[in-house]
Design an enzyme around this catalytic site. Structure first.
Site, PDB file in Angstrom:
ATOM      1  N   HIS A 247      -0.169  13.775  -0.274  1.00 41.34           N
ATOM      2  CA  HIS A 247      -0.176  13.090  -1.533  1.00 41.34           C
ATOM      3  C   HIS A 247      -0.943  13.822  -2.511  1.00 41.34           C
ATOM      4  CE1 HIS A 247       1.104   9.136  -2.652  1.00 41.34           C
ATOM      5  NE2 HIS A 247       0.227   8.931  -3.428  1.00 41.34           N
ATOM      6  N   HIS A 273       6.714   5.127 -10.927  1.00 38.46           N
ATOM      7  CA  HIS A 273       5.699   3.960 -11.105  1.00 38.46           C
ATOM      8  C   HIS A 273       6.233   2.853 -11.733  1.00 38.46           C
ATOM      9  CE1 HIS A 273       2.022   7.076 -10.561  1.00 38.46           C
ATOM     10  NE2 HIS A 273       2.286   6.705  -9.481  1.00 38.46           N
ATOM     11  N   TYR A 282      -4.474   9.609 -14.486  1.00 44.36           N
ATOM     12  CA  TYR A 282      -4.392  10.946 -14.777  1.00 44.36           C
ATOM     13  C   TYR A 282      -5.000  11.302 -15.970  1.00 44.36           C
ATOM     14  CZ  TYR A 282      -1.541  10.723 -10.510  1.00 44.36           C
ATOM     15  OH  TYR A 282      -1.151  10.466  -9.320  1.00 44.36           O
TER      16      TYR A 282
END
Length: 307
Positions: A247, A273, A282
């Site tokens: 990940h 997503h 992010y």
């Protein structure tokens, strides 16, 4: 202490308890059942029965969930389900002691996950022995994970029929079996094509895995744990001390795209997503203006395919 029934019957007793006595919704009962299946699979791998489970072994199970990139929110739900299950076992006198009493749920505060630099990823790749068939496969795996931002489950389930290398994209089945189109870099395209044409063709796939892209030396699809071990071992060889998992390459993919100026909505679509809020983790520190499209910004796409 009552004798413990086999797992299918025990699972049936437990879910009935959740429905009838706890009054939980069908969706919650189903989620708890799936989480119990995860624990059962882990215990079977370790050769441990429910009556033998200790706190330390449950901690190891949670550590594996973390290493596989399971989010803290999902880990918290799994812990809640595990605690409920062992409480049920003790209440029904299937066990004498509840090993989950001290088990704590992970913190769910939203913070940026661990990220590798481009140089660290290059260092990991440089440690791969490309004279070895498995090394060439592993390099294709790393470039696909990092170049496409895939979840590890999406990588191990990737099928030959999902590759459209001449067109420069792959199709991926993500959470909820939702399919999305993901652009793939020229470098990853070349490595996959070479692997399929040479090393993979030398392996006889097991029944059911004829269409699976990445196989082990016995012709079976890779497990998530196998990919984790590949990543961990390469990081160790490269001298990287960060706690990473497959990940981590997905997080690095998203962060590097954003730093390069890619559009947040485009990254959201690439990652699969459902909510832009998930992608917004992010948006840390000060970023340059968001612009252009993904393939113009990913560092792997700035290189010729032959390098």
């Amino acid at each position: 202490m009552r004798p413990l029934p086999d797992f299918p019957k025990l699972r049936e007793f437990y879910t009935a308890f959740l429905r009838l006595q706890k009054g939980l919704s069908p969706q919650t009962v189903e989620a708890y059942g799936f989480d119990l299946d995860k624990l059962m699979n882990y215990l079977e791998t370790e050769g441990i029965g429910f009556t033998e489970v200790t706190y330390a072994e449950l901690q190891s199970f949670l550590a594996e969930l973390h290493d596989l990139g399971i989010s803290p929110t999902s880990q918290s739900r799994i812990v809640s389900g595990i605690k409920s299950f062992f409480h049920f076992l003790k209440m029904e006198t299937f066990i004498e002691e509840d090993p989950t009493i001290l088990l704590q749920t992970p913190r769910t505060g939203r913070k940026l996950p661990e990220v590798l630099t481009v140089e660290e990823i290059d260092s990991m790749i440089s440690c791969i022995n490309i004279d070895d068939p498995l090394g060439r496969r592993n390099r294709a795996i790393i470039e696909t994970l990092y170049g496409c931002g895939l979840r590890v489950s999406e990588l191990v389930d990737l099928q030959l029929s999902q590759l459209f290398l001449d067109e420069g994209y792959i199709t991926v089945r993500g959470k909820g079996e939702k399919e999305r189109i993901v652009p793939i870099s020229p470098l990853a395209t070349r490595l996959i094509a070479e692997y399929v044409a040479t090393d993979r063709s030398d392996v006889k796939p097991k029944p059911g895995d004829e269409n699976t892209l990445f196989l082990n030396r016995r012709g079976k699809r890779l497990t998530r744990q196998m990919v984790f071990m590949i990543i961990r071992d390469l990081a160790a060889l490269a001298g990287i001390r960060k706690t990473i998992s497959p990940h981590t390459l997905r997080h690095s993919f998203a962060t590097h795209l954003l730093e390069g100026g890619a559009n947040l909505r485009a990254i959201q679509q690439m990652l699969g997503h459902e909510s832009i809020a998930t992608t917004e983790i992010y948006l840390h520190l000060d970023r340059t203006a968001l612009r252009a499209q993904i393939l113009q910004h990913h560092p792997r796409n700035q290189r010729p395919a032959g390098r």
